[in-house]
Scaffold this motif. Structure first.
Motif, short mmCIF file in Angstrom:
data_model
loop_
_atom_site.label_atom_id
_atom_site.label_comp_id
_atom_site.label_asym_id
_atom_site.label_seq_id
_atom_site.Cartn_x
_atom_site.Cartn_y
_atom_site.Cartn_z
N ARG A 190 0.83 -1.20 0.00
CA ARG A 190 0.00 0.00 0.00
C ARG A 190 0.87 1.26 0.00
O ARG A 190 1.96 1.26 0.57
CB ARG A 190 -0.89 0.05 1.24
N PRO A 191 0.40 2.36 -0.60
CA PRO A 191 1.03 3.65 -0.36
C PRO A 191 0.87 3.99 1.12
O PRO A 191 -0.10 3.58 1.76
CB PRO A 191 0.26 4.62 -1.25
N VAL A 192 1.82 4.75 1.67
CA VAL A 192 1.86 4.96 3.12
C VAL A 192 1.82 6.45 3.46
O VAL A 192 2.56 7.26 2.89
CB VAL A 192 3.14 4.33 3.73
N VAL A 193 0.95 6.79 4.40
CA VAL A 193 0.88 8.13 4.98
C VAL A 193 1.41 8.06 6.40
O VAL A 193 1.04 7.17 7.17
CB VAL A 193 -0.57 8.66 4.98
N LEU A 194 2.28 8.99 6.74
CA LEU A 194 2.80 9.10 8.10
C LEU A 194 2.01 10.15 8.86
O LEU A 194 1.81 11.27 8.36
CB LEU A 194 4.29 9.50 8.07
N GLU A 195 1.54 9.80 10.04
CA GLU A 195 0.89 10.77 10.92
C GLU A 195 1.75 10.96 12.16
O GLU A 195 2.09 9.99 12.85
CB GLU A 195 -0.51 10.29 11.33
N ILE A 196 2.12 12.20 12.44
CA ILE A 196 2.96 12.51 13.58
C ILE A 196 2.09 13.10 14.68
O ILE A 196 1.50 14.16 14.52
CB ILE A 196 4.07 13.51 13.20
N GLY A 197 2.01 12.39 15.81
CA GLY A 197 1.22 12.86 16.94
C GLY A 197 -0.26 12.60 16.74
O GLY A 197 -0.95 13.41 16.13
N PHE A 198 -0.77 11.48 17.24
CA PHE A 198 -2.16 11.12 16.96
C PHE A 198 -3.05 11.13 18.20
O PHE A 198 -4.21 10.73 18.13
CB PHE A 198 -2.25 9.74 16.28
N ARG A 251 11.46 10.11 -0.80
CA ARG A 251 10.34 9.93 -1.72
C ARG A 251 9.53 8.66 -1.44
O ARG A 251 8.98 8.05 -2.35
CB ARG A 251 10.83 9.92 -3.17
N SER A 252 9.44 8.28 -0.17
CA SER A 252 8.78 7.02 0.17
C SER A 252 7.36 7.18 0.68
O SER A 252 6.63 6.18 0.77
CB SER A 252 9.60 6.28 1.23
N LEU A 253 6.93 8.41 1.03
CA LEU A 253 5.64 8.61 1.65
C LEU A 253 4.62 9.19 0.68
O LEU A 253 4.93 10.10 -0.09
CB LEU A 253 5.77 9.54 2.85
N ALA A 254 3.39 8.70 0.77
CA ALA A 254 2.29 9.24 -0.03
C ALA A 254 1.63 10.43 0.65
O ALA A 254 0.78 11.09 0.05
CB ALA A 254 1.25 8.15 -0.28
N GLY A 255 2.00 10.70 1.88
CA GLY A 255 1.44 11.84 2.60
C GLY A 255 2.02 11.94 3.99
O GLY A 255 2.58 10.97 4.53
N ALA A 312 6.84 11.57 -1.69
CA ALA A 312 6.89 11.30 -3.12
C ALA A 312 6.32 12.51 -3.87
O ALA A 312 5.49 13.25 -3.33
CB ALA A 312 6.09 10.05 -3.44
N PRO A 313 6.75 12.75 -5.11
CA PRO A 313 6.16 13.85 -5.89
C PRO A 313 4.64 13.72 -5.94
O PRO A 313 4.10 12.65 -6.19
CB PRO A 313 6.79 13.66 -7.26
N GLY A 314 3.96 14.82 -5.67
CA GLY A 314 2.50 14.83 -5.65
C GLY A 314 1.90 14.53 -4.29
O GLY A 314 0.70 14.75 -4.09
N ALA A 315 2.70 14.02 -3.35
CA ALA A 315 2.21 13.73 -2.01
C ALA A 315 1.94 15.03 -1.27
O ALA A 315 2.50 16.08 -1.58
CB ALA A 315 3.21 12.88 -1.24
N THR A 316 1.08 14.96 -0.26
CA THR A 316 0.70 16.18 0.46
C THR A 316 1.19 16.16 1.90
O THR A 316 1.26 15.11 2.55
CB THR A 316 -0.83 16.37 0.47
N LEU A 317 1.51 17.35 2.37
CA LEU A 317 1.81 17.60 3.77
C LEU A 317 0.65 18.42 4.33
O LEU A 317 0.41 19.55 3.89
CB LEU A 317 3.13 18.37 3.91
#
Length: 241
Positions: free
Chosen positions: A66-74, A135-139, A172-177
């Protein structure tokens, strides 16, 4: 709190060279309920990981491609579990140091039958810098980080030029912060810092803030802030090619 080798470590970096950078968080070992503790004992070996700064993560293997999104502080993980349930084809790597929240998120994920959630224990900066490839994260999501409102503490804020440069390099290019805060001075700070990145572009047409995206649930903390008259600001920046 837990037997050796079971559950999240009190210090994932123990035995390694200390990271002396200024930290933007305070480790919190507040009271863990029995259900949270049982979730940690039962699920940590399967869905938990330590941010030790030594292991290079294979996100493809960890999240079954799966593409992966990192969440910091949940926080307590309610919003994280809701977002993971709404998007089962995306992996959620959720990083925090709050033991009750770690247990609660694992409990919620198990109860909802989620297979796309992994919980990381420790310093998210170390995770980004040492354990995730470029460039490993989708978000990347950072919702309601500590605003450190006193001027003398501004150096402790997570959103700083060096952090943004590191975080952008892992997208990754196109991923969002996506950042959100209910402290308007911190929102203005975030906007200035993020706008200064050469790797990111603001998705807001006017170069400012965006309305709360439909996919970001209201958190308990956010509701409390709104009840006090706080104004919430969302910022969404996209990684350039």
């Amino acid at each position: 709190m837990f037997p050796p080798g079971v559950g999240p470590a009190a210090d994932p970096t123990e035995g390694t060279a200390p990271d002396r950078a200024i930290r933007s968080f305070q480790p919190r070992r507040s009271r863990v309920t029995d259900s949270q503790r049982q979730a940690l004992l039962r699920l940590w070996s399967r869905w938990g990981l330590e941010i030790d700064g030594r292991t290079r993560l294979d996100l493809t293997a960890l999240f079954d491609g799966r593409p992966v999104v990192l969440e910091i502080g949940f926080g307590m993980g309610e919003a994280s579990a809701e977002m993971a349930a709404a998007d089962p084809d995306t992996g959620l790597l959720a990083a925090d140091v709050h033991t009750p929240g770690q247990g609660n998120l694992l409990r919620l994920a198990e109860r909802a039958g989620l297979t796309n959630v992994r919980v990381a224990n420790g310093d998210a900066i170390l995770l980004l810098r040492e354990m995730l490839p470029e460039r490993s994260l989708a978000g990347l999501r950072i919702f309601f980080p500590d605003p450190w409102p006193k001027k003398r503490h501004h150096k402790r804020r997570l959103i700083q030029p060096a952090f943004v440069a590191l975080a952008a390099s892992r997208l990754a290019p196109g991923a969002t912060l996506h950042c959100a805060t209910d402290w308007v001075p911190y929102a203005d700070w975030m906007l200035e810092v993020l706008s200064g990145s050469e790797l990111l572009a603001n998705t807001a047409a006017d170069g400012g803030f965006v309305p709360r995206p439909a996919g970001r649930p209201l958190t308990r903390f956010e509701r409390q802030g709104l009840a006090k008259g706080h104004e919430v600001r969302d910022l969404v920046f996209r990684r350039l090619p």
